[in-house]
Design a protein around this motif. Sequence first.
Motif, short mmCIF file in Angstrom:
data_model
loop_
_atom_site.label_atom_id
_atom_site.label_comp_id
_atom_site.label_asym_id
_atom_site.label_seq_id
_atom_site.Cartn_x
_atom_site.Cartn_y
_atom_site.Cartn_z
N THR A 16 0.85 -1.20 -0.07
CA THR A 16 -0.03 -0.06 0.12
C THR A 16 0.81 1.38 0.23
O THR A 16 0.45 2.19 -0.74
N GLY A 17 1.81 1.34 0.80
CA GLY A 17 2.86 2.40 0.82
C GLY A 17 3.52 2.63 -0.41
O GLY A 17 3.69 3.84 -0.89
N ALA A 18 3.82 1.41 -1.29
CA ALA A 18 4.50 1.63 -2.38
C ALA A 18 3.59 2.38 -3.41
O ALA A 18 3.83 2.94 -4.29
N VAL A 19 2.32 1.79 -3.55
CA VAL A 19 1.41 2.47 -4.33
C VAL A 19 1.21 3.93 -4.14
O VAL A 19 0.95 4.86 -5.10
N ILE A 20 0.93 4.34 -2.94
CA ILE A 20 0.81 5.63 -2.53
C ILE A 20 2.25 6.37 -2.84
O ILE A 20 2.01 7.66 -3.38
N LYS A 21 3.15 5.86 -2.70
CA LYS A 21 4.51 6.58 -3.24
C LYS A 21 4.51 7.08 -4.57
O LYS A 21 4.90 8.02 -4.95
N ARG A 22 3.89 6.16 -5.39
CA ARG A 22 3.82 6.47 -6.91
C ARG A 22 2.70 7.27 -7.39
O ARG A 22 2.54 7.60 -8.53
N ALA A 23 1.78 7.43 -6.16
CA ALA A 23 0.45 8.35 -6.69
C ALA A 23 0.75 9.70 -6.83
O ALA A 23 1.52 10.18 -6.10
N ALA A 24 -0.03 10.25 -7.57
CA ALA A 24 -0.02 11.85 -7.93
C ALA A 24 -0.44 12.58 -6.70
O ALA A 24 -0.03 13.60 -5.97
N ALA A 25 -1.37 11.82 -5.91
CA ALA A 25 -1.93 12.40 -4.60
C ALA A 25 -2.73 11.43 -3.94
O ALA A 25 -3.24 10.44 -4.84
N VAL A 29 -1.56 14.92 -0.14
CA VAL A 29 -2.83 14.42 0.46
C VAL A 29 -3.94 15.65 0.51
O VAL A 29 -3.68 16.67 0.75
N VAL A 30 -5.01 14.99 0.36
CA VAL A 30 -6.22 16.03 0.61
C VAL A 30 -7.12 14.88 1.69
O VAL A 30 -7.50 13.91 1.43
N ALA A 31 -7.11 15.45 2.85
CA ALA A 31 -7.78 14.75 3.91
C ALA A 31 -9.16 15.43 4.16
O ALA A 31 -9.38 16.47 4.46
N LEU A 32 -9.97 14.54 4.66
CA LEU A 32 -11.34 14.89 4.90
C LEU A 32 -11.43 14.66 6.31
O LEU A 32 -11.46 13.49 7.08
N PHE A 33 -11.81 15.86 7.18
CA PHE A 33 -11.76 15.94 8.38
C PHE A 33 -13.22 16.05 9.00
O PHE A 33 -13.60 17.08 8.70
N GLY A 34 -13.82 15.07 9.89
CA GLY A 34 -15.29 15.25 10.26
C GLY A 34 -15.18 15.26 11.93
O GLY A 34 -15.17 16.62 12.33
N PRO A 35 -15.30 14.15 12.55
CA PRO A 35 -15.53 14.52 14.06
C PRO A 35 -14.21 14.84 14.62
O PRO A 35 -14.28 15.40 16.03
#
Length: 159
Positions: free
Chosen positions: A66-75, A94-100
């Motif tokens: 999973t970390g390897a896929v994330i490393k290669r991702a544009a975001a 990262v675009v993070a969605l924060f709720g609670p």
Amino acid sequence: VAPGAAHATKRWPVEHWAKLVRQIVDTGADIVALGGPEDSAVGAEIAARGGTSVASAAGDLSLQETGAVIKRAAALVSGDTGVMHMATAVGTPVVALFGPTVRQFGFFPYNAHASVVERNLDCRPCSSHGTEKCPLEHHLCMREIQPDMVFATLTRTLA
């Protein structure tokens, strides 16, 4: 995208994920849904709604993979989750969605390539880690984060 979360109140509605994914696919990008075995159903649903440019690897990859896929991702677009922290650790925007939860709890993404989308509501924060249901039974903190808002933030993050 990382649509899952350990706690229900940190999960963005699947309909929102589906709309966001369609917006991203319309730009010509490919998408992979990531997460653990408990996220495989939502990952599969998002992939099915997104068309041939969307795949789900949720539940299929180890943490290292999973970390390897994330490393290669544009975001990465994610809720307030461990996957979000993995992206910040490998330097992926990262675009993070924060709720609670809120910044003051210390769980915000910490790098310069991170953006947070959140709603300013009187009921926030309601939890430091999330819960299984909204204490007020409306879940507005996540439902009111609209796909267009997230897409606009993603576009700015990648500019």
